[in-house]
Design a protein around this motif. Structure first.
Motif, PDB file in Angstrom:
ATOM      1  N   CYS A  38       0.487   3.321  -3.387  1.00 48.38           N
ATOM      2  CA  CYS A  38      -0.273   4.551  -3.207  1.00 48.38           C
ATOM      3  C   CYS A  38       0.533   5.856  -3.765  1.00 48.38           C
ATOM      4  CB  CYS A  38      -0.634   4.706  -1.689  1.00 48.38           C
ATOM      5  SG  CYS A  38      -1.999   5.986  -1.516  1.00 48.38           S
ATOM      6  N   SER A  39      -0.034   6.410  -4.762  1.00 46.81           N
ATOM      7  CA  SER A  39       0.550   7.585  -5.122  1.00 46.81           C
ATOM      8  C   SER A  39      -0.405   8.655  -5.590  1.00 46.81           C
ATOM      9  CB  SER A  39       1.406   7.128  -6.598  1.00 46.81           C
ATOM     10  OG  SER A  39       0.548   6.590  -7.605  1.00 46.81           O
ATOM     11  N   CYS A  52      -4.118   8.255  -7.283  1.00 46.49           N
ATOM     12  CA  CYS A  52      -5.462   7.803  -6.805  1.00 46.49           C
ATOM     13  C   CYS A  52      -6.117   9.180  -6.370  1.00 46.49           C
ATOM     14  CB  CYS A  52      -5.288   7.072  -5.647  1.00 46.49           C
ATOM     15  SG  CYS A  52      -4.404   5.334  -5.977  1.00 46.49           S
ATOM     16  N   ASN A  92       0.915  -1.193   0.064  1.00 49.26           N
ATOM     17  CA  ASN A  92       0.207   0.070  -0.053  1.00 49.26           C
ATOM     18  C   ASN A  92       0.887   1.325  -0.154  1.00 49.26           C
ATOM     19  OD1 ASN A  92      -2.998  -0.439   0.140  1.00 49.26           O
ATOM     20  ND2 ASN A  92      -2.195  -1.758   1.784  1.00 49.26           N
ATOM     21  N   LEU A 142      -6.804  -2.579  -6.183  1.00 48.22           N
ATOM     22  CA  LEU A 142      -6.264  -2.149  -4.671  1.00 48.22           C
ATOM     23  C   LEU A 142      -7.702  -2.838  -3.881  1.00 48.22           C
ATOM     24  CD1 LEU A 142      -5.116  -0.479  -2.267  1.00 48.22           C
ATOM     25  CD2 LEU A 142      -6.501   1.499  -2.817  1.00 48.22           C
ATOM     26  N   THR A 198      -0.453   0.637 -10.776  1.00 49.79           N
ATOM     27  CA  THR A 198      -0.261   1.962 -10.270  1.00 49.79           C
ATOM     28  C   THR A 198       0.862   2.811 -10.824  1.00 49.79           C
ATOM     29  OG1 THR A 198      -1.323   1.315  -8.310  1.00 49.79           O
ATOM     30  CG2 THR A 198      -0.164   3.402  -8.098  1.00 49.79           C
ATOM     31  N   LYS A 207      -7.461   1.121  -9.041  1.00 51.58           N
ATOM     32  CA  LYS A 207      -8.512   1.171  -7.780  1.00 51.58           C
ATOM     33  C   LYS A 207      -9.098  -0.012  -7.730  1.00 51.58           C
ATOM     34  CE  LYS A 207      -9.403   6.166  -8.170  1.00 51.58           C
ATOM     35  NZ  LYS A 207     -10.516   7.119  -8.489  1.00 51.58           N
TER      36      LYS A 207
END
Length: 164
Positions: free
Chosen positions: A77-78, A81, A73, A100, A157, A97
């Protein structure tokens, strides 16, 4: 900048694969340790003493899985999102998404299965109940599935960060 991001993503994927594989092996070994404990079966009910080895292995598997999930995560996560850009509805971002969400579903299932195995092997618990068969092994296999979704999430991602 893009090259550094790709190198970090590749190293993180390798680390996550190793940690999830270790968690899966620990979960499967916990199931094997639990099966070594003698039990008494009466119809559907099973009386089994808890296994300290199975408890320790399953707890270690859950911790390693949790750390791998946290790393996935953090790396995945960058800024893609965030819905601030005009291209927040691109296919890459939607896939990111979705992956995730699948990653969270798999980790919840894996931790749930490992948790059932941990609870059934707590030292103070030695009672008769319906049999809990193969929860630790299924939790171990779910750790391997988690590694697949984590790598897909990180890859998508990072691709989404480059999507126009």
């Amino acid at each position: 900048m893009v090259m550094i991001r790709v190198i970090i993503a590749v190293v993180a994927c390798i680390l996550i694969l190793a940690m999830d594989a270790a968690a899966g092996i620990l979960g499967i070994n916990a199931e094997a340790a639990q099966n070594k404990v003698k039990d008494l079966k009466v119809w559907l009910f099973e009386c089994k003493k808890p296994s300290e080895d199975a408890f320790n292995l399953a707890l270690a598997a859950a911790i390693v899985l949790g750390v791998a999930h946290l790393l996935a995560n953090l790396i995945g996560c960058s800024d893609c999102c965030k819905p601030t850009s005009a291209v927040s509805g691109s296919a890459c971002r939607k896939l990111s998404k979705a992956s995730l969400i699948l990653l969270w579903i798999v980790v919840a299932a894996a931790l749930g299965l490992l948790g059932i195995g941990i609870i059934s092997n707590i030292k103070s618990r030695s009672s008769c109940s319906l049999g809990h068969h193969k929860f630790l092994a299924y939790g171990g296999f779910a750790c391997f599935v988690h590694s697949l979704f984590a790598v897909v999430y990180i890859a998508i991602t990072n691709a989404a960060a480059c999507c126009p």
